[in-house]
Design a protein around this motif. Sequence first.
Motif, PDB file in Angstrom:
ATOM      1  N   SER A  82     -10.593   8.859  -5.718  1.00 29.86           N
ATOM      2  CA  SER A  82     -11.971   8.426  -4.534  1.00 29.86           C
ATOM      3  C   SER A  82     -13.566   9.131  -4.746  1.00 29.86           C
ATOM      4  O   SER A  82     -13.012   9.765  -5.666  1.00 29.86           O
ATOM      5  CB  SER A  82     -11.314   8.979  -3.122  1.00 29.86           C
ATOM      6  OG  SER A  82     -11.933   8.248  -1.804  1.00 29.86           O
ATOM      7  N   THR A  96       0.863  -1.372   0.366  1.00 31.09           N
ATOM      8  CA  THR A  96       0.580   0.390   0.222  1.00 31.09           C
ATOM      9  C   THR A  96       0.595   0.724   0.315  1.00 31.09           C
ATOM     10  O   THR A  96       0.796   2.329  -0.643  1.00 31.09           O
ATOM     11  CB  THR A  96      -0.719   0.040   1.349  1.00 31.09           C
ATOM     12  OG1 THR A  96      -2.126  -0.831   1.229  1.00 31.09           O
ATOM     13  CG2 THR A  96      -1.677   1.149   1.249  1.00 31.09           C
ATOM     14  N   ILE A 107      -9.466   3.713  -2.534  1.00 38.16           N
ATOM     15  CA  ILE A 107      -9.546   4.035  -1.210  1.00 38.16           C
ATOM     16  C   ILE A 107     -10.791   4.675  -0.962  1.00 38.16           C
ATOM     17  O   ILE A 107     -11.468   5.399  -1.990  1.00 38.16           O
ATOM     18  CB  ILE A 107      -8.386   5.557  -1.028  1.00 38.16           C
ATOM     19  CG1 ILE A 107      -8.429   6.117  -2.145  1.00 38.16           C
ATOM     20  CG2 ILE A 107      -6.850   4.360  -0.927  1.00 38.16           C
ATOM     21  CD1 ILE A 107      -7.089   7.411  -1.969  1.00 38.16           C
ATOM     22  N   GLN A 124     -12.994   0.422   6.168  1.00 36.88           N
ATOM     23  CA  GLN A 124     -11.903   0.097   5.391  1.00 36.88           C
ATOM     24  C   GLN A 124     -11.642  -1.022   5.182  1.00 36.88           C
ATOM     25  O   GLN A 124     -11.942  -1.562   4.200  1.00 36.88           O
ATOM     26  CB  GLN A 124     -11.056   1.317   5.058  1.00 36.88           C
ATOM     27  CG  GLN A 124     -11.089   2.587   5.394  1.00 36.88           C
ATOM     28  CD  GLN A 124      -9.229   3.966   5.240  1.00 36.88           C
ATOM     29  OE1 GLN A 124      -8.347   3.276   4.877  1.00 36.88           O
ATOM     30  NE2 GLN A 124      -9.302   4.496   6.825  1.00 36.88           N
ATOM     31  N   ASP A 166      -7.403  -0.479   0.448  1.00 35.29           N
ATOM     32  CA  ASP A 166      -6.173   0.180   1.187  1.00 35.29           C
ATOM     33  C   ASP A 166      -6.168   1.205   2.322  1.00 35.29           C
ATOM     34  O   ASP A 166      -7.226   2.203   1.714  1.00 35.29           O
ATOM     35  CB  ASP A 166      -5.207   1.178  -0.340  1.00 35.29           C
ATOM     36  CG  ASP A 166      -5.199  -0.654  -1.262  1.00 35.29           C
ATOM     37  OD1 ASP A 166      -4.837  -1.469  -1.130  1.00 35.29           O
ATOM     38  OD2 ASP A 166      -5.487   0.006  -2.473  1.00 35.29           O
ATOM     39  N   MET A 202      -5.998   3.741   4.759  1.00 38.94           N
ATOM     40  CA  MET A 202      -5.392   5.333   4.733  1.00 38.94           C
ATOM     41  C   MET A 202      -5.811   5.639   6.535  1.00 38.94           C
ATOM     42  O   MET A 202      -6.635   5.207   6.730  1.00 38.94           O
ATOM     43  CB  MET A 202      -6.591   6.122   4.526  1.00 38.94           C
ATOM     44  CG  MET A 202      -5.511   6.126   2.841  1.00 38.94           C
ATOM     45  SD  MET A 202      -7.251   7.029   1.615  1.00 38.94           S
ATOM     46  CE  MET A 202      -6.462   8.712   1.856  1.00 38.94           C
ATOM     47  N   TRP A 230     -11.278   8.760   1.500  1.00 44.76           N
ATOM     48  CA  TRP A 230     -10.565   9.531   2.282  1.00 44.76           C
ATOM     49  C   TRP A 230     -11.108  10.073   3.292  1.00 44.76           C
ATOM     50  O   TRP A 230     -10.369  10.751   4.077  1.00 44.76           O
ATOM     51  CB  TRP A 230      -9.919  10.966   1.053  1.00 44.76           C
ATOM     52  CG  TRP A 230     -10.713  12.109   0.792  1.00 44.76           C
ATOM     53  CD1 TRP A 230     -11.421  11.458  -0.616  1.00 44.76           C
ATOM     54  CD2 TRP A 230     -11.099  12.884   1.316  1.00 44.76           C
ATOM     55  NE1 TRP A 230     -12.347  12.513  -0.199  1.00 44.76           N
ATOM     56  CE2 TRP A 230     -12.212  13.218   0.669  1.00 44.76           C
ATOM     57  CE3 TRP A 230     -11.307  13.492   2.791  1.00 44.76           C
ATOM     58  CZ2 TRP A 230     -12.628  14.580   0.499  1.00 44.76           C
ATOM     59  CZ3 TRP A 230     -11.227  14.312   2.684  1.00 44.76           C
ATOM     60  CH2 TRP A 230     -12.029  14.993   2.227  1.00 44.76           C
TER      61      TRP A 230
END
Length: 330
Positions: A300, A3, A22, A50, A56, A58, A24
């Motif tokens: 995103s 990642t 992703i 997530q 992935d 964050m 955000w």
Amino acid sequence: MNTRERFQAVLNFEKPDRLPVIEWAPWWHLTLENWRKQGLPAGFDTVGLQEHFGLDLMVQSWVRPTNARTPEVPHGSPLVRDLAEYEQLRASRAVHDLDAVDFEPFERYREQHERGDAVFWFTLDGFFWFPRNLFGIENHLYAFYDQPELMKRLNQDQLEFNLKVLDCIFDRYEPEFMSFAEDMSYNHGSMISEELFDEFLLPYYREIIPVLRKHNVKVFLDSDGDITGSVSWFERAGIDGIFPLERQAGVDVARLRREHPKFLLLGGYDKMVMDKGEEAIEREFARLLPTARQSGFLVSCDHQTPPAVTLDDYALYLKAFREFAAEACR
């Protein structure tokens, strides 16, 4: 690639094996309420969601200058009206108390980050956002003209606080990127002029961004609305990129890339098509594909997923996203 490697490739305008898949922004609470009625298990925090959706990871730490001692007021209402009230707030340690800062999300996911299975990013209140939160929305816009010296005092204090926060972060962590929360635009452009930006925001950015550069952290500005006309201001300040690139405000990522070829982009996917069926979802990804293929673009949802989007809609969106993430790097 892991990642962190994928993110670093995109942030450096290189080609990863696939784009990161992703979100955000945290999901809107109304959306989550609907999804739980549709079968989403309860109890997930933002990173847990997530993981649940196979995204992935964050991991964000937002380091705010306010804390538990800060009085609560309705959104957009003033905390302070003049220098005396601001000094009282400071004396009570209700703002800029470094002892109230913690990095719990970073600590919790440190192992995943060190393995390369998560990226770290942090957010600081910017030099439009911080005084707005103290003055309230309307009083803040008047204060550029009515209380300019107090505005500069607020931002000097915010700069000094942010610099101390950076020392704490870089002593412990190696984040991939960061953002300044600003929200200084609406759907017809910036709420302030370039002249006001240059006088009241630019000097503070020019002091803090070189510190971030020393640690190889990419610098984003977070502003809703139509930011198209003000991107050149941010570039002059040394900012590397911007999000969320809201389609409903008229932001065109292809135009931004043509006019600002080395400016990083994050977001951009029109959230308003996510409940319109598989064909509409795929068509929106197709709109973004030429820009995504140039790298420097972390695609995103452009903001929080709306409550009209069902869990089934979101599954279609994620399926199309994963196909798009691979296609963009072929």
